[in-house]
Design a protein around this motif. Structure first.
Motif, PDB file in Angstrom:
ATOM      1  N   GLY A  53       1.883  -1.714  11.542  1.00 50.17           N
ATOM      2  CA  GLY A  53       1.366  -0.849  10.484  1.00 50.17           C
ATOM      3  C   GLY A  53      -0.105  -1.081  10.232  1.00 50.17           C
ATOM      4  O   GLY A  53      -0.845  -1.525  11.122  1.00 50.17           O
ATOM      5  N   ALA A  54      -0.540  -0.794   9.010  1.00 53.10           N
ATOM      6  CA  ALA A  54      -1.942  -0.952   8.621  1.00 53.10           C
ATOM      7  C   ALA A  54      -2.033  -2.076   7.602  1.00 53.10           C
ATOM      8  O   ALA A  54      -1.516  -1.960   6.486  1.00 53.10           O
ATOM      9  N   LYS A  55      -2.674  -3.172   7.962  1.00 53.87           N
ATOM     10  CA  LYS A  55      -2.800  -4.341   7.097  1.00 53.87           C
ATOM     11  C   LYS A  55      -4.208  -4.398   6.527  1.00 53.87           C
ATOM     12  O   LYS A  55      -5.197  -4.242   7.252  1.00 53.87           O
ATOM     13  N   LEU A  56      -4.314  -4.609   5.216  1.00 55.99           N
ATOM     14  CA  LEU A  56      -5.617  -4.680   4.569  1.00 55.99           C
ATOM     15  C   LEU A  56      -6.425  -5.869   5.072  1.00 55.99           C
ATOM     16  O   LEU A  56      -5.903  -6.978   5.236  1.00 55.99           O
ATOM     17  N   THR A  57      -7.708  -5.635   5.316  1.00 53.51           N
ATOM     18  CA  THR A  57      -8.633  -6.725   5.581  1.00 53.51           C
ATOM     19  C   THR A  57      -9.030  -7.357   4.236  1.00 53.51           C
ATOM     20  O   THR A  57      -8.757  -6.780   3.181  1.00 53.51           O
ATOM     21  N   PRO A  58      -9.677  -8.521   4.242  1.00 55.14           N
ATOM     22  CA  PRO A  58     -10.153  -9.088   2.970  1.00 55.14           C
ATOM     23  C   PRO A  58     -11.066  -8.123   2.216  1.00 55.14           C
ATOM     24  O   PRO A  58     -10.940  -7.975   0.993  1.00 55.14           O
ATOM     25  N   ASP A  59     -11.991  -7.475   2.932  1.00 55.89           N
ATOM     26  CA  ASP A  59     -12.848  -6.475   2.281  1.00 55.89           C
ATOM     27  C   ASP A  59     -12.010  -5.305   1.780  1.00 55.89           C
ATOM     28  O   ASP A  59     -12.274  -4.754   0.703  1.00 55.89           O
ATOM     29  N   VAL A  62      -2.302   4.459   1.717  1.00 57.79           N
ATOM     30  CA  VAL A  62      -2.070   3.696   2.951  1.00 57.79           C
ATOM     31  C   VAL A  62      -1.787   2.235   2.606  1.00 57.79           C
ATOM     32  O   VAL A  62      -0.880   1.611   3.166  1.00 57.79           O
ATOM     33  N   ALA A  63      -2.553   1.689   1.646  1.00 58.28           N
ATOM     34  CA  ALA A  63      -2.341   0.294   1.247  1.00 58.28           C
ATOM     35  C   ALA A  63      -0.950   0.094   0.661  1.00 58.28           C
ATOM     36  O   ALA A  63      -0.289  -0.909   0.921  1.00 58.28           O
ATOM     37  N   ARG A  64      -0.484   1.051  -0.130  1.00 59.82           N
ATOM     38  CA  ARG A  64       0.833   0.931  -0.757  1.00 59.82           C
ATOM     39  C   ARG A  64       1.953   1.081   0.250  1.00 59.82           C
ATOM     40  O   ARG A  64       2.966   0.372   0.194  1.00 59.82           O
ATOM     41  N   GLU A  65       1.802   2.028   1.172  1.00 60.22           N
ATOM     42  CA  GLU A  65       2.887   2.319   2.120  1.00 60.22           C
ATOM     43  C   GLU A  65       2.886   1.378   3.317  1.00 60.22           C
ATOM     44  O   GLU A  65       3.919   1.195   3.963  1.00 60.22           O
ATOM     45  N   GLY A  66       1.716   0.809   3.643  1.00 62.21           N
ATOM     46  CA  GLY A  66       1.661  -0.145   4.737  1.00 62.21           C
ATOM     47  C   GLY A  66       1.500   0.458   6.113  1.00 62.21           C
ATOM     48  O   GLY A  66       1.474  -0.267   7.105  1.00 62.21           O
ATOM     49  N   SER A  67       1.403   1.784   6.181  1.00 60.44           N
ATOM     50  CA  SER A  67       1.172   2.437   7.475  1.00 60.44           C
ATOM     51  C   SER A  67       0.597   3.823   7.246  1.00 60.44           C
ATOM     52  O   SER A  67       0.825   4.443   6.197  1.00 60.44           O
TER      53      SER A  67
END
Length: 304
Positions: A54-60, A12-17
């Protein structure tokens, strides 16, 4: 620890969604959502901010994904080792090579790999692409250019630089035999007349100001494949800019090297073996590195 769920989060982190990651895995988006939610519940953190973009990473989440990638990389290495023990074979060696190493050194070393009881998977590309592959654990190490006399490159990426092979820090001009520049008493006044081709490594080292200072046009062709570059040069009036090793690609009656004075313009670089700082090279990997170094030294001894 559920490695599948960790790999889901990394995807998910790599694809962004979630939707794109679900297609790549593949699995249903609803099942992927449950997998991510399960991780967030287990570790008590929120990994992604979900929105229309999409799905954006939080700092954690950023810190979590970095740790997850390291865990998954270690797990793949361990699985390779266990498989090797079970089958009586040496483990797979995944390594990368930059364009000059791929074009000039690997063809001479690959025949020797048949004597090593190991499985070699080779990825080629620019330094930037190889750094990315190493960071993601898709290769064990790569051979490419690295700044000489500085540990910033290694510390910035968490990599280790193994013993390097030194080459002249110069950058040279390569043209076809019979090119008009070979007939001039000095090529420098005429360089701006001809289109320029190079690999990304050379473009990064020289920069826009460097090309201008040498009287060269900005590169109109950039590709990390020296077979293509030398074919282009030998069939046209293009100028190829590269390191002295490139002269190994073509005989002198096809391609001529004209020296450039780049003293003081370039940061010195060496050839280096780059790996993860916490993971030593395998026995087969070390043997391969030794073979590459021996071939590199042999080629340069012949050139001197």
């Amino acid at each position: 620890m559920d490695l599948d769920k960790l790999s889901h989060a990394v995807m998910v982190a790599r694809e962004g969604s979630l939707s794109a990651a679900a297609k790549r895995i593949p699995m249903s988006q609803s099942a992927l959502t449950r997998s991510i939610q399960s991780l967030e519940k287990k570790y008590g953190i929120r990994l992604f901010e979900r929105g229309k973009s999409g799905a954006k990473l939080t700092p954690d989440g950023t810190a979590f994904i970095a740790a997850a990638e390291e865990v998954l990389w270690s797990a793949r290495r361990a699985d390779d080792h266990l498989t090797a023990v079970a089958t009586g074979q040496n483990s797979t060696v995944r390594f990368g090579a930059g364009p000059v190493m791929t074009a000039c050194i690997l063809p001479r070393v690959l025949p020797r790999l048949a004597d090593m009881k190991a499985h070699f998977q080779i990825r080629t590309g620019s330094n930037a692409s190889l750094r990315s592959l190493l960071s993601r654990g898709e290769i064990d190490f790569f051979v490419g250019g690295a700044p000489a006399g500085s540990d910033h490159f290694a510390s910035a990426y968490g990599f280790r630089l193994h013993p390097t092979w030194t080459e002249s820090g110069s950058t040279e001009i390569f043209v076809r035999a019979g090119h008009p520049l070979t007939e001039a008493s000095s090529a420098l006044p005429y360089l701006s007349r001809y289109p320029v081709a190079c690999a990304s490594f050379t473009r990064d080292r020289l920069g826009t100001d460097g090309f201008h200072a040498l009287g060269l046009q900005p590169p109109s062709v950039e590709i990390d494949d020296y077979h293509v570059l030398t074919d282009l040069v030998c069939s046209s009036d293009f100028i190829l800019i590269g390191t002295p090793t490139v002269r190994q690609m073509r005989p002198a009656h096809e391609m001529v090297m004209l020296s450039l004075d780049t003293r003081g313009m370039l940061q010195p670089w060496n050839w280096a073996v780059v790996s993860h700082s916490r993971v030593p090279l395998s026995t087969a990997g070390s043997l391969l590195v030794r073979a590459l170094g021996e071939e590199f030294d042999r080629i340069h001894a012949q050139s001197d």
